[in-house]
Motif scaffolding. Sequence first.
Motif, PDB file in Angstrom:
ATOM      1  N   ILE A  89       0.872  -1.067  17.082  1.00  0.00           N
ATOM      2  CA  ILE A  89       2.014  -0.939  16.247  1.00  0.00           C
ATOM      3  C   ILE A  89       3.154  -1.769  16.610  1.00  0.00           C
ATOM      4  O   ILE A  89       3.514  -1.969  17.772  1.00  0.00           O
ATOM      5  N   SER A  90       4.066  -2.052  15.599  1.00  0.00           N
ATOM      6  CA  SER A  90       5.122  -2.641  15.885  1.00  0.00           C
ATOM      7  C   SER A  90       6.472  -1.691  15.206  1.00  0.00           C
ATOM      8  O   SER A  90       6.381  -1.575  14.157  1.00  0.00           O
ATOM      9  N   VAL A  91       7.680  -1.851  16.026  1.00  0.00           N
ATOM     10  CA  VAL A  91       8.861  -0.996  15.265  1.00  0.00           C
ATOM     11  C   VAL A  91       9.730  -2.046  15.312  1.00  0.00           C
ATOM     12  O   VAL A  91      10.181  -2.526  16.426  1.00  0.00           O
ATOM     13  N   ARG A  92      10.492  -2.246  14.329  1.00  0.00           N
ATOM     14  CA  ARG A  92      11.433  -3.061  14.258  1.00  0.00           C
ATOM     15  C   ARG A  92      12.895  -2.916  13.423  1.00  0.00           C
ATOM     16  O   ARG A  92      12.886  -2.196  12.583  1.00  0.00           O
ATOM     17  N   LEU A  93      13.927  -3.064  14.049  1.00  0.00           N
ATOM     18  CA  LEU A  93      15.375  -2.886  13.262  1.00  0.00           C
ATOM     19  C   LEU A  93      15.735  -4.099  12.609  1.00  0.00           C
ATOM     20  O   LEU A  93      15.632  -5.230  13.188  1.00  0.00           O
ATOM     21  N   VAL A  94      16.171  -4.038  11.563  1.00  0.00           N
ATOM     22  CA  VAL A  94      16.402  -5.201  10.337  1.00  0.00           C
ATOM     23  C   VAL A  94      17.945  -4.827  10.151  1.00  0.00           C
ATOM     24  O   VAL A  94      18.260  -3.773   9.584  1.00  0.00           O
ATOM     25  N   ALA A  95      18.814  -5.820  10.034  1.00  0.00           N
ATOM     26  CA  ALA A  95      20.164  -5.766   9.505  1.00  0.00           C
ATOM     27  C   ALA A  95      20.399  -6.992   8.614  1.00  0.00           C
ATOM     28  O   ALA A  95      20.233  -8.093   9.207  1.00  0.00           O
ATOM     29  N   GLY A  96      21.013  -6.913   7.580  1.00  0.00           N
ATOM     30  CA  GLY A  96      21.361  -8.245   6.653  1.00  0.00           C
ATOM     31  C   GLY A  96      21.578  -7.845   5.396  1.00  0.00           C
ATOM     32  O   GLY A  96      22.020  -6.702   5.039  1.00  0.00           O
ATOM     33  N   GLY A  97      21.244  -9.091   4.541  1.00  0.00           N
ATOM     34  CA  GLY A  97      21.306  -8.766   2.922  1.00  0.00           C
ATOM     35  C   GLY A  97      22.485  -9.236   2.311  1.00  0.00           C
ATOM     36  O   GLY A  97      23.571  -9.679   2.987  1.00  0.00           O
ATOM     37  N   PRO A  98      22.530  -9.216   1.049  1.00  0.00           N
ATOM     38  CA  PRO A  98      21.310  -8.858   0.242  1.00  0.00           C
ATOM     39  C   PRO A  98      20.039  -9.600   0.423  1.00  0.00           C
ATOM     40  O   PRO A  98      20.106 -10.783   0.923  1.00  0.00           O
ATOM     41  N   ALA A  99      18.776  -9.108   0.169  1.00  0.00           N
ATOM     42  CA  ALA A  99      17.712  -9.899   0.275  1.00  0.00           C
ATOM     43  C   ALA A  99      16.660  -9.276  -0.482  1.00  0.00           C
ATOM     44  O   ALA A  99      16.490  -8.062  -0.842  1.00  0.00           O
ATOM     45  N   GLU A 100      15.437 -10.277  -0.451  1.00  0.00           N
ATOM     46  CA  GLU A 100      14.385  -9.781  -1.389  1.00  0.00           C
ATOM     47  C   GLU A 100      13.007 -10.156  -0.440  1.00  0.00           C
ATOM     48  O   GLU A 100      13.249 -11.110   0.358  1.00  0.00           O
ATOM     49  N   LEU A 101      12.032  -9.802  -0.471  1.00  0.00           N
ATOM     50  CA  LEU A 101      10.878 -10.164   0.032  1.00  0.00           C
ATOM     51  C   LEU A 101       9.591 -10.035  -0.963  1.00  0.00           C
ATOM     52  O   LEU A 101       9.697  -9.112  -1.726  1.00  0.00           O
ATOM     53  N   VAL A 102       9.044 -11.204  -1.006  1.00  0.00           N
ATOM     54  CA  VAL A 102       7.876 -11.335  -2.143  1.00  0.00           C
ATOM     55  C   VAL A 102       6.703 -11.698  -1.310  1.00  0.00           C
ATOM     56  O   VAL A 102       6.487 -12.488  -0.388  1.00  0.00           O
ATOM     57  N   ARG A 103       5.570 -10.946  -1.627  1.00  0.00           N
ATOM     58  CA  ARG A 103       4.040 -11.145  -0.996  1.00  0.00           C
ATOM     59  C   ARG A 103       3.229 -11.745  -2.319  1.00  0.00           C
ATOM     60  O   ARG A 103       3.143 -10.738  -2.740  1.00  0.00           O
ATOM     61  N   PRO A 104       3.349 -12.966  -2.572  1.00  0.00           N
ATOM     62  CA  PRO A 104       2.490 -13.381  -3.844  1.00  0.00           C
ATOM     63  C   PRO A 104       0.819 -13.267  -3.633  1.00  0.00           C
ATOM     64  O   PRO A 104       0.358 -13.528  -2.427  1.00  0.00           O
ATOM     65  N   ALA A 105       0.105 -12.995  -4.483  1.00  0.00           N
ATOM     66  CA  ALA A 105      -1.309 -12.931  -4.599  1.00  0.00           C
ATOM     67  C   ALA A 105      -2.030 -14.176  -3.914  1.00  0.00           C
ATOM     68  O   ALA A 105      -2.999 -14.063  -3.196  1.00  0.00           O
ATOM     69  N   ARG A 106      -1.377 -15.264  -4.193  1.00  0.00           N
ATOM     70  CA  ARG A 106      -1.889 -16.621  -3.855  1.00  0.00           C
ATOM     71  C   ARG A 106      -1.852 -16.868  -2.350  1.00  0.00           C
ATOM     72  O   ARG A 106      -2.643 -17.645  -1.788  1.00  0.00           O
ATOM     73  N   LEU A 107      -1.054 -15.973  -1.684  1.00  0.00           N
ATOM     74  CA  LEU A 107      -0.949 -16.195  -0.278  1.00  0.00           C
ATOM     75  C   LEU A 107      -1.888 -15.292   0.498  1.00  0.00           C
ATOM     76  O   LEU A 107      -1.885 -15.211   1.811  1.00  0.00           O
ATOM     77  N   ILE A 108      -2.451 -14.294  -0.040  1.00  0.00           N
ATOM     78  CA  ILE A 108      -3.035 -13.221   0.453  1.00  0.00           C
ATOM     79  C   ILE A 108      -4.688 -13.628   0.596  1.00  0.00           C
ATOM     80  O   ILE A 108      -5.222 -13.668  -0.312  1.00  0.00           O
ATOM     81  N   ASP A 109      -5.301 -13.464   2.011  1.00  0.00           N
ATOM     82  CA  ASP A 109      -6.570 -13.849   2.224  1.00  0.00           C
ATOM     83  C   ASP A 109      -7.220 -12.659   2.443  1.00  0.00           C
ATOM     84  O   ASP A 109      -6.976 -11.818   3.157  1.00  0.00           O
ATOM     85  N   PRO A 110      -8.128 -12.245   1.522  1.00  0.00           N
ATOM     86  CA  PRO A 110      -8.614 -11.070   1.498  1.00  0.00           C
ATOM     87  C   PRO A 110      -9.433 -10.646   2.922  1.00  0.00           C
ATOM     88  O   PRO A 110      -9.926  -9.716   3.168  1.00  0.00           O
ATOM     89  N   GLY A 111      -9.806 -11.590   3.543  1.00  0.00           N
ATOM     90  CA  GLY A 111     -10.719 -11.689   4.697  1.00  0.00           C
ATOM     91  C   GLY A 111      -9.735 -11.284   5.670  1.00  0.00           C
ATOM     92  O   GLY A 111     -10.159 -11.036   7.093  1.00  0.00           O
ATOM     93  N   CYS A 112      -8.388 -11.352   5.773  1.00  0.00           N
ATOM     94  CA  CYS A 112      -7.749 -11.159   6.914  1.00  0.00           C
ATOM     95  C   CYS A 112      -7.474  -9.587   7.030  1.00  0.00           C
ATOM     96  O   CYS A 112      -6.759  -9.023   5.678  1.00  0.00           O
ATOM     97  N   PRO A 113      -7.369  -8.725   8.036  1.00  0.00           N
ATOM     98  CA  PRO A 113      -6.857  -7.436   8.010  1.00  0.00           C
ATOM     99  C   PRO A 113      -5.549  -7.299   7.771  1.00  0.00           C
ATOM    100  O   PRO A 113      -4.679  -7.873   8.271  1.00  0.00           O
ATOM    101  N   GLY A 114      -5.288  -6.239   6.896  1.00  0.00           N
ATOM    102  CA  GLY A 114      -3.730  -6.084   6.469  1.00  0.00           C
ATOM    103  C   GLY A 114      -2.961  -5.154   7.288  1.00  0.00           C
ATOM    104  O   GLY A 114      -3.506  -4.505   8.237  1.00  0.00           O
TER     105      GLY A 114
END
Length: 314
Positions: free
Chosen positions: A49-74
Amino acid sequence: MLVLSQSRSHSTESVSVGGAPDGCGTVQIVRSHDEELRDTTRCRRFGEISVRLVAGGPAELVRPARLIDPGCPGVLRVIRPLAGEALLWQDGRHATVRSPELICLDSSRPFKLVMPQPFRLVEAVVTHRSMGLTPADAARLTARPWCGEQGIAAFTSTLLGGFQRHGDEIETAFDLFGGSIVGLAAALFAERMRSAVAEPDAARQSLMLHIQAYVRERLADPELTPSLVAKRYNVSLRYLQKMFREHGTSPARWIRDERLARCRCELSDPRLEHLPVALIGERAGLYGASHFSRLFRDRYGVTPREFRREKATG
């Protein structure tokens, strides 16, 4: 329409996203399952487990299907806004959360996360394996907010909020903090699964999460065995083995791996360097120095002593 342009000065792509809220013209393309959010100001790891504190913005995160390897654990990311709001699109759903609410996203499927104003948030990142979940199981959890003001969600929200307010104290006792987050996340997910109890798979998954939380709380007990766990939850040992086999492991192997992961975390902690290696093993229920050393070497390729030395000089 998604238009991509690669920035030479930063590894993050700059994109224009149709339909995104005003003020979020650029996004972070999330390339790997466990990639840190830009503007992470504090990060601590406890086993898986990781716990992270993040501050910034405005911001967007996008995870496109083309970058997802189904063989890698999520991984699953449990997000708790501290200031501002977060908007999540995943699995055909859309939700908006503000403090003290919680929301979960899954890195193994496409998502979009938007913070339309300056923000602060805490996220807990856990692996599917550590929660005993498959991506199909996790689809019941994503983009469905927890209110954060009652029940297990309130405890989880308060604990994550404390990562900002009491960072110094948490830094010196993160083994306890991280263990609490793991247990609460498992209980939080189990509670959500129970809402779908009419589905046999959901009921079994809820039981699995409770069992894993129970085991993690008792790793130091040398008497902890699959038979004891089965008796505690009033199921047969054969049924318990079947449940774990669905996740590619066995109860005994999972208990051993959790113990070794706890040892690995403690061996890398400079605050515990005064403890003998054998005692580190005993704290996780692995008694006998040679037995502990052999199991650790088989799992990680080095002995506990070598691992500690590498971390100290690295």
